[in-house]
Design a protein around this motif. Structure first.
Motif, PDB file in Angstrom:
ATOM      1  N   GLU A 250       0.828  -1.206   0.000  1.00 41.63           N
ATOM      2  CA  GLU A 250       0.000   0.000   0.000  1.00 41.63           C
ATOM      3  C   GLU A 250       0.863   1.257   0.000  1.00 41.63           C
ATOM      4  OE1 GLU A 250      -3.477   0.761   0.318  1.00 41.63           O
ATOM      5  OE2 GLU A 250      -3.597  -1.228  -0.578  1.00 41.63           O
ATOM      6  N   VAL A 251       2.012   1.177   0.670  1.00 40.02           N
ATOM      7  CA  VAL A 251       2.917   2.318   0.709  1.00 40.02           C
ATOM      8  C   VAL A 251       4.315   1.846   0.326  1.00 40.02           C
ATOM      9  CG1 VAL A 251       1.551   3.437   2.529  1.00 40.02           C
ATOM     10  CG2 VAL A 251       3.557   2.095   3.144  1.00 40.02           C
ATOM     11  N   ASP A 252       5.179   2.805  -0.036  1.00 45.61           N
ATOM     12  CA  ASP A 252       6.528   2.467  -0.493  1.00 45.61           C
ATOM     13  C   ASP A 252       7.598   2.697   0.572  1.00 45.61           C
ATOM     14  OD1 ASP A 252       5.639   2.058  -3.212  1.00 45.61           O
ATOM     15  OD2 ASP A 252       5.411   4.223  -3.326  1.00 45.61           O
ATOM     16  N   TRP A 253       7.264   3.549   1.534  1.00 48.58           N
ATOM     17  CA  TRP A 253       8.294   3.960   2.491  1.00 48.58           C
ATOM     18  C   TRP A 253       7.607   4.263   3.818  1.00 48.58           C
ATOM     19  CZ3 TRP A 253       8.931   8.373   5.443  1.00 48.58           C
ATOM     20  CH2 TRP A 253      10.221   8.632   5.939  1.00 48.58           C
ATOM     21  N   ILE A 254       8.213   3.862   4.935  1.00 45.20           N
ATOM     22  CA  ILE A 254       7.619   4.191   6.239  1.00 45.20           C
ATOM     23  C   ILE A 254       8.671   4.815   7.155  1.00 45.20           C
ATOM     24  CG2 ILE A 254       5.819   2.432   6.050  1.00 45.20           C
ATOM     25  CD1 ILE A 254       7.393   0.630   7.852  1.00 45.20           C
ATOM     26  N   ASP A 255       8.206   5.711   8.023  1.00 47.82           N
ATOM     27  CA  ASP A 255       9.138   6.526   8.801  1.00 47.82           C
ATOM     28  C   ASP A 255       9.628   5.866  10.088  1.00 47.82           C
ATOM     29  OD1 ASP A 255       6.885   6.681  10.338  1.00 47.82           O
ATOM     30  OD2 ASP A 255       6.794   8.864  10.427  1.00 47.82           O
ATOM     31  N   SER A 256       9.128   4.669  10.410  1.00 52.51           N
ATOM     32  CA  SER A 256       9.653   3.938  11.570  1.00 52.51           C
ATOM     33  C   SER A 256       9.211   2.490  11.487  1.00 52.51           C
ATOM     34  CB  SER A 256       9.154   4.559  12.884  1.00 52.51           C
ATOM     35  OG  SER A 256       7.792   4.230  13.091  1.00 52.51           O
ATOM     36  N   VAL A 257       9.847   1.666  12.294  1.00 56.40           N
ATOM     37  CA  VAL A 257       9.542   0.236  12.329  1.00 56.40           C
ATOM     38  C   VAL A 257       9.387  -0.127  13.803  1.00 56.40           C
ATOM     39  CG1 VAL A 257      10.489  -2.064  11.860  1.00 56.40           C
ATOM     40  CG2 VAL A 257      10.901  -0.204  10.248  1.00 56.40           C
ATOM     41  N   PRO A 258       8.422  -0.973  14.162  1.00 52.83           N
ATOM     42  CA  PRO A 258       8.327  -1.369  15.564  1.00 52.83           C
ATOM     43  C   PRO A 258       9.685  -1.928  16.012  1.00 52.83           C
ATOM     44  CG  PRO A 258       6.448  -2.216  14.321  1.00 52.83           C
ATOM     45  CD  PRO A 258       7.414  -1.629  13.324  1.00 52.83           C
ATOM     46  N   PRO A 259      10.280  -1.395  17.087  1.00 59.30           N
ATOM     47  CA  PRO A 259      11.655  -1.754  17.450  1.00 59.30           C
ATOM     48  C   PRO A 259      11.862  -3.256  17.602  1.00 59.30           C
ATOM     49  CG  PRO A 259      10.767  -0.106  18.981  1.00 59.30           C
ATOM     50  CD  PRO A 259       9.695  -0.401  17.969  1.00 59.30           C
ATOM     51  N   GLU A 260      10.839  -3.952  18.105  1.00 53.15           N
ATOM     52  CA  GLU A 260      11.029  -5.380  18.365  1.00 53.15           C
ATOM     53  C   GLU A 260      11.137  -6.175  17.069  1.00 53.15           C
ATOM     54  OE1 GLU A 260       8.453  -3.575  19.042  1.00 53.15           O
ATOM     55  OE2 GLU A 260       6.550  -4.577  18.569  1.00 53.15           O
ATOM     56  N   GLN A 261      10.799  -5.553  15.934  1.00 51.63           N
ATOM     57  CA  GLN A 261      10.837  -6.305  14.678  1.00 51.63           C
ATOM     58  C   GLN A 261      12.047  -5.974  13.820  1.00 51.63           C
ATOM     59  OE1 GLN A 261       7.368  -7.213  12.642  1.00 51.63           O
ATOM     60  NE2 GLN A 261       5.966  -6.341  14.144  1.00 51.63           N
ATOM     61  N   VAL A 262      12.830  -4.983  14.246  1.00 46.85           N
ATOM     62  CA  VAL A 262      13.915  -4.508  13.393  1.00 46.85           C
ATOM     63  C   VAL A 262      14.883  -5.631  13.037  1.00 46.85           C
ATOM     64  CG1 VAL A 262      15.911  -3.000  13.286  1.00 46.85           C
ATOM     65  CG2 VAL A 262      13.758  -2.146  14.199  1.00 46.85           C
ATOM     66  N   THR A 263      15.313  -6.382  14.065  1.00 46.22           N
ATOM     67  CA  THR A 263      16.314  -7.413  13.821  1.00 46.22           C
ATOM     68  C   THR A 263      15.794  -8.477  12.852  1.00 46.22           C
ATOM     69  OG1 THR A 263      17.012  -6.999  16.067  1.00 46.22           O
ATOM     70  CG2 THR A 263      17.955  -8.910  14.985  1.00 46.22           C
ATOM     71  N   ASP A 264      14.545  -8.899  13.053  1.00 47.88           N
ATOM     72  CA  ASP A 264      13.964  -9.899  12.157  1.00 47.88           C
ATOM     73  C   ASP A 264      13.898  -9.401  10.725  1.00 47.88           C
ATOM     74  OD1 ASP A 264      13.631 -11.581  14.171  1.00 47.88           O
ATOM     75  OD2 ASP A 264      11.465 -11.288  14.413  1.00 47.88           O
ATOM     76  N   LEU A 265      13.489  -8.144  10.594  1.00 50.04           N
ATOM     77  CA  LEU A 265      13.247  -7.624   9.248  1.00 50.04           C
ATOM     78  C   LEU A 265      14.533  -7.360   8.481  1.00 50.04           C
ATOM     79  CD1 LEU A 265      10.318  -5.191  10.064  1.00 50.04           C
ATOM     80  CD2 LEU A 265      10.194  -7.322   8.789  1.00 50.04           C
ATOM     81  N   GLU A 266      15.641  -7.202   9.211  1.00 50.63           N
ATOM     82  CA  GLU A 266      16.873  -6.857   8.516  1.00 50.63           C
ATOM     83  C   GLU A 266      17.304  -7.932   7.527  1.00 50.63           C
ATOM     84  OE1 GLU A 266      19.397  -3.509  10.885  1.00 50.63           O
ATOM     85  OE2 GLU A 266      19.287  -5.496  11.784  1.00 50.63           O
ATOM     86  N   GLY A 267      16.903  -9.172   7.760  1.00 54.82           N
ATOM     87  CA  GLY A 267      17.264 -10.226   6.823  1.00 54.82           C
ATOM     88  C   GLY A 267      16.253 -10.412   5.698  1.00 54.82           C
ATOM     89  N   SER A 268      15.188  -9.628   5.726  1.00 50.76           N
ATOM     90  CA  SER A 268      14.096  -9.886   4.791  1.00 50.76           C
ATOM     91  C   SER A 268      14.374  -9.344   3.394  1.00 50.76           C
ATOM     92  CB  SER A 268      12.829  -9.238   5.356  1.00 50.76           C
ATOM     93  OG  SER A 268      11.862  -9.077   4.361  1.00 50.76           O
TER      94      SER A 268
END
Lengths: 515, 317
Positions: A250-268
């Motif tokens: 729905e969007v291309d860019w977001i201004d923050s990420v829930p902190p608890e998910q940052v590590t997981d998402l870094e490999g995505s």
């Protein structure tokens, strides 16, 4: 002496900060933008980027707003005279070059020629003077120019700044962020900036409403780019939902990420995480005007009892760096100093020596910034180890500020956002006459160092002064520092040319959509 | 009837005046200083004093109230402390989205409640009745923020059928508007439906057990005919009342759903205003919601009176 800024506070820091988001997505393509008219400033070549921000800007006048959401948008609409580069030193923007007089009291800036405002008028030194005068008189950042005597338009493309005292941080004060933007003199006089944005930036404001703010490419932009047709900012308050918006395209860019998910998402592969050490810091402070916190040893005892790493972990998961001083590693002004660690025995000993026992602390936090509430819970359990009980008082931010202003607290926790120059980190907060010294800290040595730092122009000498000031401030526990949060943004894989910056500036000028 | 209408309108206006007093008093009695809050880190004693004066907050509270009321009557609700935008304009931008969501939720609610309630009453004590009861029990206790996020996870993230939030106006793009509306309307509508199901069921049961219905059945009228002409007609009245009240509740109470689904409505505006102590905006928003609520109440009563002459008669004695 026309600028008496006093007090305008502190802040560089915009207390409202963005909470990030990350998103990915896909979206609107509307490839109808042709190339720009003048060759090097090529116009847009494709697509509208959909960007999600966590809240609505309070207003779109860059000179008076303090909302970080407003700056996320306005970063792309306005320019400053100079702007932070990769290492956060100031680089040319609307000013191409500058020199200082031998007595360091006169700065002369050569302004860029051929720059056009979004309303078609030409940018000249009159506009710079009008904007800076307005910032001093009415803007949220007038305090930055305490050292300035006057701004003068010497000729169309020469701006002279006359100082009362040398100001080694003048460039930072002119370009730190878009609160120091240059707008046309006419719009400033007419008072229309709040209704109609007129900048010199790569994008032009088309419309702003409760749900969407639309920008379109400005073809006469003076620099390279933009490459997008436009940007559409959408407000998505919930961080988790914002991330889902990115993941579902729905969007291309977001201004923050829930902190608890940052590590997981870094490999995505599904999205790109932009992460860099930020300049914000979070801290607590004790009321120096109340017993027993007037005793530096009691404050130090509390600093020994608290574990900044545990607070950072609880509040930000992995997305923060514990730090016992304010300035983050990576800044030229960083000074490695961590005298406390986590040492309950030392804390207990200091408390015993000070004759303090059975202490209860009224710790004020605000649900506006949930990290303060989390920090308070960690602090409560850690201070319990040394026999101190903590009453956590959670206020809404309006009440919190009022209580802080009136000194109704034993302790409070909060953060400062977006500072670059060490004077911004320390003066307002720790000088005995600092406007944000709500804790009532007063130390002759710190005052003297901070005053020296304001006039020392040799960078290394200046750094030595601030290193010393930082140590003294930490030793005296004027603030007890916790951590510097990372800036974390996220975008879809088809978004290229965007970079998460330590200055937190959200610049889409080089961004492209490649689908 | 005219007299009854005049009386009800008079009562509504009095109630609105009462609301205005309570709203104004509450705003000014709660702790937290709006000007201090609006200034944030720009705070200086000079700037503070200037803003207090400009906002008229240094005047006696009664003077402030009557000044505000006098303007409010003419539609001037003041100017936001935070944004400088006229409050009426800010509210005007949000009324549409909130009304759309509230009506959408109500329609979802009725689509659930009418069949469920009617079937449950007609099949009292049998499986469909238990099923409907279980649904309404779960529905009323469902936290809407949790249910909203669950719907987003399933329908936006896992299945990818619907957007996870956002808004489009009906005027611009009806198809997109419907897509955005569906999940938030279902989130708010399930709770409404659960509440309404109980009312539909109980008023149906009451009508089913009325003597004239038993008489109609006893004299051998077809069951469907009895249901349509004798039961539903009577059961209808309390259902309309509760439906009207539910719509009012939805208009004022979908703040959480608006936040979760990034819906640019009045609830989100009001929440921002609470957090920043933006009195003019909050006062305007509460007053508007109260006025709409009272208006709906009035309409319901008038419809009711039209449907049931006993109500009019009662009022004029």
């Amino acid at each position: 002496m026309r600028i008496r800024v006093l007090a305008l506070a502190a802040a560089a820091a915009l207390l409202t900060t963005a909470c990030g988001d990350g998103g990915g997505g896909v979206d609107v393509d509307d490839p109808d933008a042709g190339p720009g008219e003048n060759g090097e400033a090529s116009g847009a070549e494709g697509g509208t980027l959909i960007a999600a921000i966590g809240g609505e800007p309070d207003q779109l006048n860059p000179l008076t707003t303090t909302s970080s959401f407003a700056f996320t948008v306005l970063e792309n609409v306005y320019d400053t005279l100079v702007q932070p580069g990769d290492d956060l030193s100031m680089e040319p923007a609307l000013a191409e070059s500058w020199e200082t007089s031998d007595d360091l009291l006169t700065w002369t800036f050569q302004l860029r020629e051929g720059v056009t405002f979004h309303d078609g008028s030409d940018f000249t030194s009159e506009d710079a003077v009008a904007s800076l005068d307005y910032i001093v008189a009415e803007g949220a950042n007038g305090w930055r120019f305490a050292a300035v005597d006057s701004f003068e338009a010497t000729d169309d493309y020469t701006l002279t700044i006359h100082l009362n005292t040398p100001a080694p941080n003048l460039l930072t004060q002119l370009g730190n962020f878009k609160g120091l933007s240059i707008a046309p003199a006419e719009a400033i006089e007419a008072g229309t900036l709040a209704d109609e944005a007129v900048g010199t930036g790569p994008f032009r404001l088309v419309s702003s409403g409760a749900d969407v703010i639309e920008l379109e490419a400005f073809e006469d932009y003076w620099g390279d780019g933009p490459h997008l047709d436009g940007i559409e900012f959408r407000v998505i308050p919930d961080e988790g939902v914002k991330l889902t918006n990115l993941e579902t395209g729905e969007v291309d860019w977001i201004d923050s990420v829930p902190p608890e998910q940052v590590t997981d998402l870094e490999g995505s592969d599904a999205l790109t995480i932009g992460r860099t050490a930020g300049f914000d810091y979070w801290y607590m402070s004790l009321n120096n005007e109340r017993e027993p916190f007037d005793d530096p040893d009691v404050r130090r005892a509390i600093a020994f009892a608290i574990d900044p790493a545990a607070i950072a972990e609880a509040a930000k998961f992995d997305a923060a760096t514990p730090n016992e001083t304010a300035i983050p590693e990576g800044s030229f002004w960083y000074h490695e100093y961590a005298p406390f660690g986590h040492d309950p025995d030392q804390a207990q000993q200091l408390l015993d020596e000070a004759g303090v026992s059975g202490l209860t602390i009224d710790l004020m936090v605000t649900n506006e910034f949930p990290e303060t509430v989390t920090a308070a819970q960690v602090i409560e359990s850690q201070l319990a180890e040394v026999g101190i009980s903590v009453d956590i008082r959670t206020e809404d931010f309006g009440t919190w500020l009022a209580e802080q202003g009136e000194g109704n607290f034993d302790a409070f926790a909060l953060g400062w956002l977006g500072n670059i120059d060490p004077d911004d980190f320390y003066y307002a907060q720790h000088h005995s006459e600092g406007v944000n010294n709500f804790q009532g800290f007063s130390d002759a040595e710190v005052d003297e160092l901070l005053d020296q730092g304001r006039v020392e122009v040799d960078e290394d000498a200046r750094k030595a002064i601030y290193d010393q000031a930082a140590e003294r401030i930490v030793d005296q526990a004027s603030y007890i520092y916790f951590y510097n949060p990372d800036i974390v943004e996220a975008w879809a894989p088809h978004v290229t040319g965007y970079e998460t910056l330590a200055s937190a500036a959200t610049r889409f000028v080089n961004t492209r959509l490649e689908r | 009837m005219a007299r009854y209408v005049a009386l009800r309108i008079g009562q509504s206006l009095l109630a609105l005046l009462g609301v205005s007093i309570i709203v104004f008093a509450l705003m000014h009695l709660v702790p937290g200083d709006p000007v201090r809050s609006a200034l944030g880190t720009r705070f200086t004693p000079e700037l503070y004093a200037a803003l207090v004066e400009r906002a008229g907050l240094d005047r006696p509270i009664l003077v402030q109230y009557f000044d505000w009321l006098g303007r409010a009557v003419t539609g001037d609700l003041g100017v936001s402390f935070r944004t400088g935008q006229p409050v009426a304009l800010a509210l005007g931008q949000r009324v549409g989205p909130t009304a759309l969501l509230a009506f959408g939720a109500l329609i979802v609610g009725l689509l659930i409640a009418l069949p469920a309630g009617i079937v449950s009453a007609v099949k009292q004590g049998k499986a469909p009745d238990y099923a409907a009861n279980t649904f309404s029990q779960i529905g009323v206790s469902l936290p809407d923020f949790w249910f909203g996020i669950l719907l987003i996870l399933v329908f936006a993230r896992m299945l990818g059928w619907l957007p996870p939030g956002g808004y489009a106006s009906f005027a611009d793009d009806p198809a997109a508007a419907l897509r955005y509306l569906l999940l938030p309307a279902v989130t708010a509508g399930v709770v409404t439906g659960a509440i309404l199901t109980r009312f539909v069921r109980s008023s149906m049961l009451e009508a089913l057990n009325a003597e004239h219905v038993r008489l109609a059945r006893a004299k051998g009228l077809p069951w469907r005919y009895v249901l349509r002409h004798h039961v539903l007609r009577n059961a209808w009245i309390p259902i309309i009342t509760v439906t009207g009240l539910q719509l009012g509740t939805l208009l004022g109470g979908i703040i959480v759903v608006e936040i979760v689904f990034s819906w640019p409505g009045i609830g989100r505006l009001a929440l921002d205003a609470v957090q920043t102590r933006d009195y003019p905006v909050l006062q305007g928003a509460v007053l508007l919601v109260a006025a709409v609520f009272l208006l709906l109440n009035l309409l319901v009563d008038l419809v009711y009176a039209r449907l049931d002459p006993r109500i009019r008669v009662g009022a004029s004695t």
